[in-house]
Design an enzyme around this catalytic site. Sequence first.
Site, mmCIF file in Angstrom:
data_model
loop_
_atom_site.group_PDB
_atom_site.id
_atom_site.type_symbol
_atom_site.label_atom_id
_atom_site.label_comp_id
_atom_site.label_asym_id
_atom_site.label_seq_id
_atom_site.Cartn_x
_atom_site.Cartn_y
_atom_site.Cartn_z
ATOM 1 C CG HIS A 1 -2.137 -0.932 0.997
ATOM 2 N ND1 HIS A 1 -2.009 -2.284 1.166
ATOM 3 C CD2 HIS A 1 -3.433 -0.725 0.646
ATOM 4 C CE1 HIS A 1 -3.171 -2.875 0.945
ATOM 5 N NE2 HIS A 1 -4.047 -1.954 0.617
ATOM 6 N N GLY B 1 -0.525 -3.088 -6.022
ATOM 7 C CA GLY B 1 -1.498 -4.120 -5.665
ATOM 8 C C GLY B 1 -2.898 -3.565 -5.531
ATOM 9 C CG HIS B 2 -6.023 -1.035 -3.051
ATOM 10 N ND1 HIS B 2 -6.778 -0.196 -3.844
ATOM 11 C CD2 HIS B 2 -6.854 -1.442 -2.059
ATOM 12 C CE1 HIS B 2 -7.997 -0.085 -3.342
ATOM 13 N NE2 HIS B 2 -8.076 -0.840 -2.265
ATOM 14 C CD GLU C 1 -12.708 -6.384 1.563
ATOM 15 O OE1 GLU C 1 -12.292 -5.454 0.838
ATOM 16 O OE2 GLU C 1 -12.628 -6.351 2.792
ATOM 17 C CD GLU D 1 -15.003 -2.207 0.839
ATOM 18 O OE1 GLU D 1 -14.260 -1.283 1.222
ATOM 19 O OE2 GLU D 1 -14.569 -3.247 0.293
ATOM 20 C CB CYS E 1 -14.961 1.402 -0.493
ATOM 21 S SG CYS E 1 -14.436 2.288 0.986
ATOM 22 C CB CYS F 1 -11.479 1.862 3.424
ATOM 23 S SG CYS F 1 -12.413 0.326 3.455
ATOM 24 C CB CYS F 2 -16.765 2.262 4.474
ATOM 25 S SG CYS F 2 -16.550 0.737 3.524
#
Length: 811
Positions: A163, A212-213, A323, A339, A341, A414-415
């Site tokens: 990250h 990766g993200h 997810e 989710e 997000c 995160c949300c």
Amino acid sequence: MLEKVVLLSSLAVLIAGMFSPAAHAVNKEYPIHPIAFTQVHFGDLFWTPRLETNRMVTLPYDFKKCEETGRINNFAIAGGLMEGSFEGIRFNDSDVFKIVEGAAYCLSLKPDPELDAYLDDLIAKFAAAQEDDGYLYTIRTIYGDNMPPREAQERWGDLQDGHELYNVGHMYEAAVAHYQATGKRNFLDVALKNADLIYDVFGPKKRIAAPGHEEIEIGLTKLYRISGKEKYLTLAKRFIDARGDKEHRTLYGDRYQDHLPVLQQKEAVGHAVRAGYLYSGMADVAALTGNEDYIQAITTIWKDAVYKKLYLTGGIGAIHHHERFGEAYELPNATAYNETCAAIANAMWNHRLFLLSGEAKYLDVLERVLYNGFLSGVSFGGDTFFYPNPLSSDGKYAFNHGSTERKPWFNCSCCPSNVVRFMPSLPGYVYGQKDDTIYVNLFIAGKADLSLNDVPVQIQQQTRYPWDGDITIRVSPKQEQEFTLNVRVPGWVLGKPLPSDLYTYLDDTPGTVRFTCNGEVITPEIENGFACIQRTWKAGDTVQCTFPMPIRRVVCKENVAANRGRIALERGPIVYCAEWPDNQGHVANLVLPDTAKLTTQWRKDLLHGVITIEGTALALHREKADEELLTQEQPFLAIPYYAWAHRGAGEMAVWLARETGVATPLLPPTLASRSTITTSHTGYNDVTSALNDQLEPASSNDQSIPRFTWWNHKGSIEWVQYTFPESVSVSEVSVYWFDDAPHGECRIPKTWRLRWRDGERWRTVKTKTPRATDKDRWITLPFDTVQTDALRLEAKLQDSFSGGILEWKVK
């Protein structure tokens, strides 16, 4: 101080270069330009209170939680401003950046000296935490050469899950927003310094890598627009093109959309949030470079999602494990991940596809997300949130690490931090502009000020949408001017809930849409889903349109097993659900026949004001478990899905049975269901009520019903106990073991036994058959009758595995 510039929405900011005098010109852009959200002012009773709650409650609440959980202290510790150690998860930096982005939007809408000063103090911590060469990742700076065992021991050592690049992608977005809101460069300079470092590491002829993200791709395009430096756009494209490049790097797999080069990908796969960010970043790069291949790729993937993997609420990401998107038509209801997000990422993706194409079908999906899949993720109060958003609930068991009620905060938050930046951006979705055409995308009362051919034009909307389909649009150019007003005709008006065949209306007759201009009936041409009204406009010209809003019964394609024999209800853009307080405490036992008459009612007193759908349903029950099914009429009421779970935990369902064979009848209480349960240990996210909820498992790995496990205890001796209301004679038990092979870590136990309480002592029952440990079937154990007030089932778990039970019956 630089001249304060207009802040665009979190999506509209992507084209800042075309509107901001302090930004640099870029060569290409989206064909359609969104109207900046600071130029659009809501004046309705639906969204306006939500935006104000976000500003007054969610924003300060999120900052407070970041202070309490060490997220902000991490920057101060990394910068040597205080002593301490890193707290939380490696990607927690990103939460702070997202909240700062939301704060910047709020500053643009309403000056707030206290908030401005708070941000300056926070940005000083960011700058202190940044290493001399621009590197910014607090966990690594704090730990230095002593990173925890699960972390990479060197920079860029774990791009798959580390990250480093994801965090700073959100920093870039926040820095651009802050610069445009305040004209200050303090945060922007931190972001640019970091981006320069990453370009030096991953730019042309350097290391080929993929985050990766995904997220940095979006942030880099914003830095390109604000700075005019082509290298940031080049780097965004390099990260996108590195995905699936097995010749130069080890691939992460489809969870990360890294199984094939992006131009060869045809399906929406993997982690849904990552996917939405990737597709949005591809759209940005396509718009800025004119890359038609990118557009073709994300359009093909969009079709796969909308035809096979999209929930009725607009949610994406059906499966808890990773997810991720499920397989085609894999859309479970109770275990739906969806989710919050991911809903935001889906909105971003669809808005960009509209800006590229001018087609209203993408706005149809966007609108569905906004009013349903996104809005359910945050409470009316603004300080509790859903992470997953299921389409049914028994009110007891929280599938997928979610909750039966919204929660104040999450370890992985995160949300909440995504909601706070997304909510104030909503006005930027309402209008678009291309040459001499103005697009009306969404219907929300308020006004917008824009410029067309250097002539100021004000657009005003008056409407009670989404409760009413009557919309008045007043067009007021400063001087007479010829242009086209494109008004979206929603797909639900035309008899199509989505631009695919995944969902259909039982009665798909298009509604009769009526347009007038200055009181005279007009029949505009419909192009790409928009009613095109071309004329010479003068101040005060008024267009009125009427979109009929009948109650629509929705059925799902037969390929979706979870919805066979079921029906959902819609009215306008709103998806409805049945919830326990309105339906005598239960909804799983209800049948809503196709012939049942339904009506609507405005309820000012309910859930901050909603239109309800009311009628009569059939309630199913049995007097005894093995006796005939009984049906009884009872009043039925449905509420908007976004409003569920505001009145306590209980049953909820979007998809209701159309026939008796699909509903779950209420069963009479049993000895087991009346018992008190105690256990040696209860697994995280599991509930003891799963043991006696009378739900029949389909298999030992049935993920559609609640479960009880001893997770994460492994190889140990564990127990569950029923304490009966009174002393009774019992002679048989039946148990259905939980076993989630091959992916999970629960297995049927190595051995087990049954014990009964005899006064102060526990005795083992005398069995009449061997104690079987098979899976995927009921294991029945008869024994010599005992008189007792409690039974205890003891299990010896397999080495290296945990175990659990789906249901335990007693006779």
